[in-house]
Enzyme design. Structure first.
Site, PDB file in Angstrom:
ATOM      1  N   ARG A  51       0.819  -1.294  -0.034  1.00  0.00           N
ATOM      2  CA  ARG A  51      -0.047  -0.072  -0.001  1.00  0.00           C
ATOM      3  C   ARG A  51       0.831   1.107  -0.209  1.00  0.00           C
ATOM      4  O   ARG A  51       2.018   1.237   0.358  1.00  0.00           O
ATOM      5  CB  ARG A  51      -0.888  -0.006   1.367  1.00  0.00           C
ATOM      6  CG  ARG A  51      -0.402  -0.054   2.493  1.00  0.00           C
ATOM      7  CD  ARG A  51       0.084   1.500   2.890  1.00  0.00           C
ATOM      8  NE  ARG A  51       0.749   1.599   4.285  1.00  0.00           N
ATOM      9  CZ  ARG A  51       2.167   1.828   4.290  1.00  0.00           C
ATOM     10  NH1 ARG A  51       2.912   2.139   3.295  1.00  0.00           N
ATOM     11  NH2 ARG A  51       2.560   1.860   5.566  1.00  0.00           N
ATOM     12  N   GLU A  57      -0.505   9.731   8.675  1.00  0.00           N
ATOM     13  CA  GLU A  57       0.721   8.981   9.217  1.00  0.00           C
ATOM     14  C   GLU A  57       1.218   8.965  10.407  1.00  0.00           C
ATOM     15  O   GLU A  57       1.057  10.079  11.150  1.00  0.00           O
ATOM     16  CB  GLU A  57       1.980   9.689   8.185  1.00  0.00           C
ATOM     17  CG  GLU A  57       3.081   8.799   7.718  1.00  0.00           C
ATOM     18  CD  GLU A  57       2.503   7.786   6.840  1.00  0.00           C
ATOM     19  OE1 GLU A  57       1.998   6.824   7.157  1.00  0.00           O
ATOM     20  OE2 GLU A  57       2.433   8.129   5.745  1.00  0.00           O
ATOM     21  N   GLY A 166       8.915   1.146   2.616  1.00  0.00           N
ATOM     22  CA  GLY A 166       7.820   1.861   2.979  1.00  0.00           C
ATOM     23  C   GLY A 166       6.506   1.509   2.488  1.00  0.00           C
ATOM     24  O   GLY A 166       5.493   2.325   2.602  1.00  0.00           O
ATOM     25  N   ASP A 214      -1.717  -0.757   7.633  1.00  0.00           N
ATOM     26  CA  ASP A 214      -1.255  -1.719   6.605  1.00  0.00           C
ATOM     27  C   ASP A 214      -2.038  -2.786   5.866  1.00  0.00           C
ATOM     28  O   ASP A 214      -2.441  -3.162   4.580  1.00  0.00           O
ATOM     29  CB  ASP A 214       0.253  -2.023   6.495  1.00  0.00           C
ATOM     30  CG  ASP A 214       1.110  -0.792   7.062  1.00  0.00           C
ATOM     31  OD1 ASP A 214       0.471   0.520   6.627  1.00  0.00           O
ATOM     32  OD2 ASP A 214       1.969  -0.834   7.338  1.00  0.00           O
TER      33      ASP A 214
HETATM   34  P1  NG1 Z   1       5.383   0.848   7.181  1.00  0.00           P
HETATM   35  O1  NG1 Z   1       5.837   1.715   6.090  1.00  0.00           O
HETATM   36  O2  NG1 Z   1       4.784  -0.477   6.565  1.00  0.00           O
HETATM   37  O3  NG1 Z   1       6.594   0.327   7.908  1.00  0.00           O
HETATM   38  C1  NG1 Z   1       4.166   1.567   9.476  1.00  0.00           C
HETATM   39  C2  NG1 Z   1       3.034   0.585  10.216  1.00  0.00           C
HETATM   40  C3  NG1 Z   1       1.769   1.367   9.882  1.00  0.00           C
HETATM   41  C4  NG1 Z   1       1.731   2.835  10.311  1.00  0.00           C
HETATM   42  C5  NG1 Z   1       2.873   3.495   9.421  1.00  0.00           C
HETATM   43  C6  NG1 Z   1       3.067   5.016   9.787  1.00  0.00           C
HETATM   44  C7  NG1 Z   1       3.865  -1.516  10.341  1.00  0.00           C
HETATM   45  C8  NG1 Z   1       3.210  -2.882   9.647  1.00  0.00           C
HETATM   46  N1  NG1 Z   1       3.174  -0.635   9.666  1.00  0.00           N
HETATM   47  O4  NG1 Z   1       4.334   1.310   8.085  1.00  0.00           O
HETATM   48  O5  NG1 Z   1       0.903   0.584  10.822  1.00  0.00           O
HETATM   49  O6  NG1 Z   1       1.896   3.201  11.573  1.00  0.00           O
HETATM   50  O7  NG1 Z   1       4.029   2.929   9.720  1.00  0.00           O
HETATM   51  O8  NG1 Z   1       1.723   5.622   9.410  1.00  0.00           O
HETATM   52  O9  NG1 Z   1       4.584  -1.622  11.213  1.00  0.00           O
HETATM   53 MG    MG Z   2       6.124  -2.815   7.220  1.00  0.00          MG
END
Ligand code: NG1
Ligand code: MG
Length: 521
Positions: A51, A57, A166, A214
């Site tokens: 995604r 955020e 990300g 996510d």
């Molecule tokens: P990513 O970018 O997938 O590491 C993380 C968290 C989300 C959210 C975002 C910031 C995980 C799986 N996901 O995303 O829940 O907090 O950062 O908005 O840790």
């Molecule tokens: Mg992640």
């Protein structure tokens, strides 16, 4: 929107596949590699996408709503299942990866009455499968009782969401894994909400105290729409279409190629932020709500959330004098919370454990036990003011963004530039807040945003956890080429990148569909 995971097409009818367009080659390779590896075709393929987050955020774990969309990159798991023998004491999962040079095969044994062993201290690709497996097993055991016997599984994975980029490769993989285990054990139809909640809890087993954005985006998304995800009073998601604009709007995703691995940096970054916002909620509650106001403790990774404080403050303070506030709009409520945070959390330099414990009327060991024990974090001071200000202002930006999107005013206008700019401005404000208040950007992402805006993006910001990873840009269709060229010239040119990285560095993304099952036989 349908509540269960869609079951799409019988792949066997069209194998070798032609119908999947540019993806056909990849799917055919997955099926033929499965056959080479395990001696037969898989029974089905479970798919979950990565995604990009458009806005909202680092607020999902404070239980505020967010607006992500699924992308076309995904995790595919080809699976076949065989029943366990009557005298078996364990079942086996054979795990292989199409990219086996990077991700070597592994066999996992799970006792029929025992748990899946996960060592979260090791960065190991199969951990993500195991965490989905663990969550799915717990659910199935709850539903089917102690005598139920899970199947043996043969699994071949192909993921093309960049790892550590990300775009949430982890949630795609965990959701696809949980989906695969449920489908292999005939737990169909699979409820999307159940699958998402399971994937959220499962992913925490890999060492990250994550929110639920996510997994919700991966499971619930529908092609052509962004997804508005709320976490209270319960998990809910609904598709949101972007109105037709002139010029047309595109989402451009640009990699920074700065990797931030949460398993390694969690104690000083992601997991620390989860602790800081939870402490901020408890602190604001202690100071601003009447004594004895308890925050709901069952929601959010640490049980205490800013949204929980928000609701208590406006709707159910003890000795309630809060009825008057119920006439406020969400925007006004959040605006008030921003002002109150500035008055209450005055220490720019942050707060020590001792200072916080005193206000919460807890001993330091009790504070540590309640807030600091689930995952390791390291900090001298906790920046409660900045983190709470980010969360409340970001929650407010999500409300505004959605309101703009759903206000029909501009439809039919021959030039929607002012509307496009309003959306972009909110994304730019998010970036500023992530950089200055939440401190989750990095110089490379700041630079990328500057370059893209100068080349015509309305809005540019980091997406996902930050500290590297990916950026997302709202760009008029007629400026996409300019943005791409500017980034190539001013960011990628002097970077050492593989051919594959160079090709995938900047992509225009369209909102893709969420989790699905494709049956082969
Ligand atoms: P990513 O970018 O997938 O590491 C993380 C968290 C989300 C959210 C975002 C910031 C995980 C799986 N996901 O995303 O829940 O907090 O950062 O908005 O840790
Ligand atoms: Mg992640």
């Amino acid at each position: 929107m349908p509540s269960s995971v869609p079951v799409a097409g019988a792949l066997a009818d069209i194998y070798p596949l032609q119908a999947l367009g540019p993806e056909a080659a990849r799917w055919n390779k997955l099926l033929s590699r499965f056959q080479d590896t395990y001696g037969r075709l898989p029974a089905f393929v479970a798919r979950s996408p990565g995604r990009v987050n458009i806005i909202g955020e680092h607020i999902d774990y404070s239980l505020y709503s967010v607006l992500p969309m699924a992308i076309t990159s995904d995790a595919l798991l080809a699976v076949s299942a065989t029943p366990t023998a009557d005298d078996a004491t364990a079942f086996t999962v054979r795990l292989a990866n199409v990219h086996d040079a990077r991700f070597p095969s592994k066999e996992v044994q799970v006792p029929l009455d025992g748990d899946v062993d996960i060592d979260a201290t090791q960065f190991e690709w199969t951990n993500y499968f195991k965490s989905g497996l663990r969550g799915a097993l717990a659910l199935l055991r709850r539903k089917r009782g102690p005598n139920w016997r899970p199947c043996h599984l043969d699994v071949l994975m192909d993921g093309n969401v960049p790892v550590g980029g990300g775009l949430s490769s982890s949630a795609a993989f965990v959701s696809a894994s949980a989906l695969a285990v449920l489908a292999a054990n005939q737990e169909t139809p699979i409820d999307k909400k159940e699958l998402t909640e399971l994937a959220i809890v499962s992913e925490r087993a890999v060492g990250v105290n994550s929110g639920g954005m996510d997994q919700a985006a991966s499971v619930f998304s529908e092609q052509g729409s962004a997804l508005f995800v709320s976490f209270t009073p319960q998990l809910a998601a609904r598709p949101v279409k972007f109105p037709p604009t002139r010029p047309e709007l595109c989402f451009v995703i640009a990699q920074s190629f700065v990797a931030s691995n949460k398993q390694v940096t969690g104690p000083i970054r992601y997991n620390l932020r989860v602790v800081e916002v939870s402490l901020a909620a408890a602190y604001l509650n202690a100071v601003l709500n009447p004594p004895g106001t308890e925050l709901p403790t069952d929601a959010g990774p640490l049980g205490t959330s800013l949204q929980g404080f928000h609701d208590a403050f406006f709707y159910h303070r003890s000795g309630s004098d809060s009825a008057a506030a119920q006439t406020l709009s969400k925007e006004e409520e959040l605006g008030n919370l921003v002002a109150l945070t500035k008055e209450t959390l005055t220490q720019e330099e942050g707060y020590t454990e001792e200072e916080i414990a005193k206000v919460l009327n807890l001993s330091v060991p009790d504070l540590e036990q309640r807030f600091l024990s689930s995952f390791p974090v390291r900090a001298e001071r906790f920046k409660l003011r900045q983190r709470a200000l980010h969360v409340f202002t970001e929650a407010l930006r999500v409300v505004k963004f959605l309101t703009y999107l759903e206000r029909p005013l501009h439809t039919g206008a021959s030039d929607t530039t002012p509307f496009n700019r309003e959306l972009g401005a909110l994304m730019n404000e998010t970036q500023d807040s992530c950089r200055d208040l939440f401190e989750c950007s990095c110089p490379e992402i700041d630079h990328i945003c500057k370059v893209a805006r100068a080349a015509g993006a309305y809005g540019s910001r980091l997406t996902g956890a930050g500290w590297g990873g990916c950026s997302v840009h709202l760009v008029p269709a007629d400026r996409v080429a300019d943005v791409r060229q500017a980034l190539e010239r001013e960011y990628y040119a002097d970077k050492e990148l593989t051919q594959e990285q160079r090709e995938g560095a900047v992509v225009v993304s369209r909102p893709a569909g969420g989790s699905a099952l494709y049956y082969v036989e």
